[in-house]
Design an enzyme around this catalytic site. Structure first.
Site, PDB file in Angstrom:
ATOM      1  N   ASP A 160       1.281  -0.816   0.672  1.00 33.48           N
ATOM      2  CA  ASP A 160       0.149  -0.121   0.049  1.00 33.48           C
ATOM      3  C   ASP A 160       1.229   1.359   0.165  1.00 33.48           C
ATOM      4  O   ASP A 160       2.411   1.526   0.201  1.00 33.48           O
ATOM      5  CB  ASP A 160      -0.829   0.096   0.581  1.00 33.48           C
ATOM      6  CG  ASP A 160      -2.365   0.836   0.649  1.00 33.48           C
ATOM      7  OD1 ASP A 160      -2.296   1.277   0.227  1.00 33.48           O
ATOM      8  OD2 ASP A 160      -3.667  -0.261   1.348  1.00 33.48           O
ATOM      9  N   ASP A 227      -9.595   3.996  -4.163  1.00 36.84           N
ATOM     10  CA  ASP A 227     -10.919   2.680  -3.429  1.00 36.84           C
ATOM     11  C   ASP A 227     -12.414   2.696  -4.160  1.00 36.84           C
ATOM     12  O   ASP A 227     -12.668   3.632  -3.618  1.00 36.84           O
ATOM     13  CB  ASP A 227     -10.391   2.697  -2.074  1.00 36.84           C
ATOM     14  CG  ASP A 227      -9.280   2.204  -1.145  1.00 36.84           C
ATOM     15  OD1 ASP A 227      -8.513   2.753  -1.851  1.00 36.84           O
ATOM     16  OD2 ASP A 227      -9.140   2.631   0.261  1.00 36.84           O
TER      17      ASP A 227
END
Ligand SMILES: *[C@@H]1O[C@H](CO)[C@@H](O)[C@H](O)[C@H]1NC(C)=O
Ligand SMILES: *[C@@H]1O[C@H](CO)[C@@H](O)[C@H](O)[C@H]1NC(C)=O
Ligand SMILES: *[C@@H]1O[C@H](CO)[C@@H](O)[C@H](O)[C@H]1NC(C)=O
Ligand SMILES: *[C@@H]1O[C@H](CO)[C@@H](O)[C@H](O)[C@H]1NC(C)=O
Ligand SMILES: *[C@@H]1O[C@H](CO)[C@@H](O)[C@H](O)[C@H]1NC(C)=O
Ligand SMILES: *[C@@H]1O[C@H](CO)[C@@H](O)[C@H](O)[C@H]1NC(C)=O
Ligand SMILES: *[C@@H]1O[C@H](CO)[C@@H](O)[C@H](O)[C@H]1NC(C)=O
Length: 666
Positions: A160, A227
């Protein structure tokens, strides 16, 4: 507001039209991993950053019990929240013992015993995203952490991008970082490759710095954008971001549209079908993000039916590995068409119903490059049809998708006598002839079964006009081409008379159209012309910016017949939804085109940029995209055309995309 038209006549230029998505494949990690998109399950979409061992074990067991593993869902990834704030004395990463009492190696073993794969999660910054309390990240510890993951027998790493921008003191999120994520991901990529255990690398950079240009060389998938959120609008936003990236998909390099929401109780079943279908045909990794089974939850039968649809999974896992791309979008009517090739000459096509009402929608096969299909299978409609000519119509639920596989197909424009012809007195009549645009300039080529034995006259007529068109053909000719009119739509007829020699097929070629560069339009309000860097804003080299409801571009354009004309718009939109992804950001902008003061046609265009905006001179705002719309109200003679954004002040984005030019098929 009424504006005086400035006459510009004959500004047509012959410039070849540009393909919307035409980038070459980038170099990839050629290590035999992810030859098809990876599939699995991940804790995040349901459990957020609060995973624990019981959750992981029960969901992993459910993957097996529900048969999802044998369909390909094998990688179980424990997302954010698994580690602790501090490293061990030797500097290595460790798990939270309260949450994972058996420890990560044991959990990995448990998964391997179930013949599943063990996915771990890390971060390229100093902490994991949203991590309670401050789980440590891998920045500056990449080699040691890669070694640890390998020792734990991990099979993949999702990596990430939180807390990674040093120059701004490592905030959780910085969408305008001072440096590209690329070098941090490259260090971890190298560290993983240095281990003697193959580990799939999922680059999760949220779409920052246009990763399609660099991530395929580092990992097996990259996130195309921010996202997914538990809201239906996330689907449109994600697809709009995927449009300029579809051509980068291929074995070992998959554009990741983010994890699935199917089964999380946020979508209707039709919406889950749309979400799953599009993720599948765009070759996104398919990662289930629902609670399959835990102490309080079990996935619903309906959602399970979506996730286990073997046809859809087969589209995703197709060996060709080519992504579907956006072919047509009808913004006012609320539907759009995507398609792509499959192994063995098959095609998959999807028609999305953006309206929340059940209705009949039609797939015109020429919109996906085809004229007929020997076999059409409608996946969600559970129907099969043979000998489909030109169009297929089916009921599509609100927010649902018609998803079809087409086999034994013929290319658009080719009409065999066997399939489309019908004996009609002394001639042959061809039915279901498709026309992209209304024009008198179609080329109609008649292909004879064998050379004609002696010179003869041939005559044809189309349903568009009472007129007949004749020509004399010499002995031994194989074919002859006439020019004739057709009307936009899929229900034209062509009748050919007085042919002694049998006709094998007719070939219909639409007019090439004429290109009108934005540079030749007259500008009103704040609209202004911008010159682009060398080789950009194809095919014109400049574009019109600042178009809005009150700022427009006008031209007077000559047409050779009246009716509806197909217009291919070359536009530029690089309004990337990063911050706004959590709200109403849609990666889109609206453009309207009005002809002769009639009702404007609206086209909500997706992103077109294929370069980063961060560290270069605005190249993402110089990459052209193309989409076509049918526009009505054209007259034989001069036509007033206005490009703008009628009603745009009420939309999410007041500005229209930048306008490069347009091709009018007349
Ligand atoms: C482990 O997780 C629990 C539950 O979230 C938390 O209360 C605890 O502080 C964590 N332990 C460490 C060492 O971070
Ligand atoms: C779609 O329509 C259904 C049924 O009318 C409704 O329950 C649902 O809330 C609507 N969905 C959205 C996203 O508006
Ligand atoms: C074709 O038609 C023209 C005009 O009617 C006529 O002059 C010519 O002889 C015809 N040719 C043949 C091969 O029949
Ligand atoms: C197509 O054209 C035929 C013949 O002109 C006509 O009978 C039929 O109703 C038309 N179908 C549609 C859907 O317009
Ligand atoms: C249309 O374009 C093709 C390909 O460039 C060319 O061969 C053909 O002659 C053009 N047709 C017309 C009518 O200009
Ligand atoms: C157009 O509208 C925008 C937003 O309402 C305004 O800021 C701008 O000044 C207007 N431009 C012109 C030329 O009227
Ligand atoms: C485009 O127009 C539609 C319809 O007016 C609107 O709902 C939507 O928000 C607009 N999109 C943007 C990006 O402004």
């Amino acid at each position: 507001m009424p504006t005086r038209m400035n006459a510009i006549i004959g500004l047509g230029l012959l410039i070849p039209s540009v393909a919307a998505t035409n980038s070459p494949l980038q170099t990839r990690l050629d290590d035999g991993l992810a030859l098809t998109p990876q599939m699995g399950w991940n804790t995040y979409n349901h459990y957020n950053c609060f995973p624990n061992e019981a959750i992981v074990r029960s969901n992993a067991q459910a993957l097996v019990d529900l048969g999802l593993d044998s369909l390909g869902y094998r990688t179980v990834t424990i997302d954010c929240g698994w580690s602790v704030a501090d490293r061990l004395a030797d500097g290595s990463l460790t798990w939270n013992e309260t949450l994972f009492p058996s420890g990560f190696p044991k959990i990995g073993q448990y998964l391997h015993d179930l013949e599943l794969l063990f996915g771990v999660y890390g971060d390229s910054g100093i902490k994991l995203c949203g991590s309670p309390p401050d789980n440590v990240g891998s920045l500056d510890h990449e080699e040691q952490d890669a070694k640890t993951f390998a020792e734990w027998e991990a099979d993949s790493l999702k990596y990430d991008n939180c807390y990674s921008d040093e120059a701004t003191n490592f905030p959780n999120v910085n969408y305008q970082p001072s440096t590209s994520p690329q070098p941090r991901f490259e260090i971890m990529s190298r560290a993983l490759q240095a281990q003697d255990r193959p580990m799939l690398f999922q680059v999760c950079e949220w779409g920052i710095d246009f990763p399609a240009n660099w991530a395929p060389a580092l990992g097996h998938s990259w996130r195309i954008g921010n996202d997914i959120i538990p809201a239906w609008r996330a689907i449109f936003r994600t697809l709009n971001q995927a449009v300029p990236q579809t051509s980068y998909a291929g074995p070992g390099q998959w554009p990741d549209l983010d994890m699935l929401m199917v089964g999380n109780g946020v979508f209707s079943q039709a919406e889950e079908q749309t979400h799953f279908s599009l993720w599948a045909i765009l070759k996104s990794p398919l990662t289930i993000g629902a609670a399959l089974k835990d102490d309080t939850t079990a996935i619903s039968k309906g959602s399970l039916q979506v996730l286990t649809n073997e046809d859809v999974i087969a589209f995703n896992q197709d060996k060709l590995g080519v992504s579907a791309s956006l072919r047509r979008r009808w913004s006012d009517e609320g539907f759009e068409v995507w398609s792509g090739p499959l192994e063995g000459g098959k095609t998959v096509a999807a028609v999305i119903n953006w309206r929340n009402e059940s209705r009949d929608l039609t797939l015109d096969l020429p919109d996906v490059g085809l004229q007929s299909a020997g076999v059409l299978r409608d996946v969600w409609g559970e129907a099969m049809e043979r000998g489909v000519r030109t169009s297929y119509t089916a009921r599509v639920e609100g927010h649902g998708t018609m998803l079809v596989e087409l086999d034994e197909t013929t290319p658009a424009g080719e009409y065999s006598t066997a399939l489309f012809g019908r004996k009609n007195g002394q001639g042959t009549s061809f039915q279901s002839i498709y026309a992209l645009t209304t024009s008198a300039n179609y080329g109609i080529t008649i292909n004879f079964a064998q050379p004609v034995s002696s010179a003869t006259n041939i005559t044809l007529r189309t349903s568009a006009s009472k007129q007949t068109y004749s020509t004399e053909i010499p002995a031994s000719a194989h074919q002859v081409t006439l020019q004739a009119p057709l009307i936009a739509g899929s229900n034209n007829t062509i009748t050919v008379w007085h042919h002694q020699t049998a006709i094998d097929s007719v070939q219909v070629t639409p007019p090439n159209g004429t290109y009108y560069p934005g540079a030749k339009f007259i500008l009103h309000g704040d609209a202004k012309q911008v010159t682009c860097g060398e080789g950009f804003c194809q095919p014109v080299g400049s574009k019109i910016g600042n178009l809005a409801a009150n700022s427009t571009a006008h031209a007077v354009i000559a047409a050779s017949s009246s009716g509806s004309k197909y217009v291919e718009l070359d536009y530029i939109n690089n309004e990337v939804a990063l911050d706004s992804a959590w709200g109403w950001g849609a990666n889109s902008r609206n453009l309207t085109l009005a002809v002769n003061g009639g009702l404007p046609v609206r086209l909500e265009v997706p992103l077109s940029g294929r370069h980063s905006e961060l560290f270069g001179p605005g190249q993402g705002w110089w990459d052209t995209g193309s989409l076509g719309v049918l526009t009505s109200g054209w007259k034989d003679g001069e036509n007033e055309v206005v490009i703008g954004n009628v009603g745009g002040e009420k939309g999410f984005q007041a500005l229209a995309p930048d306008f490069v030019g347009m091709r009018i098929y007349d």
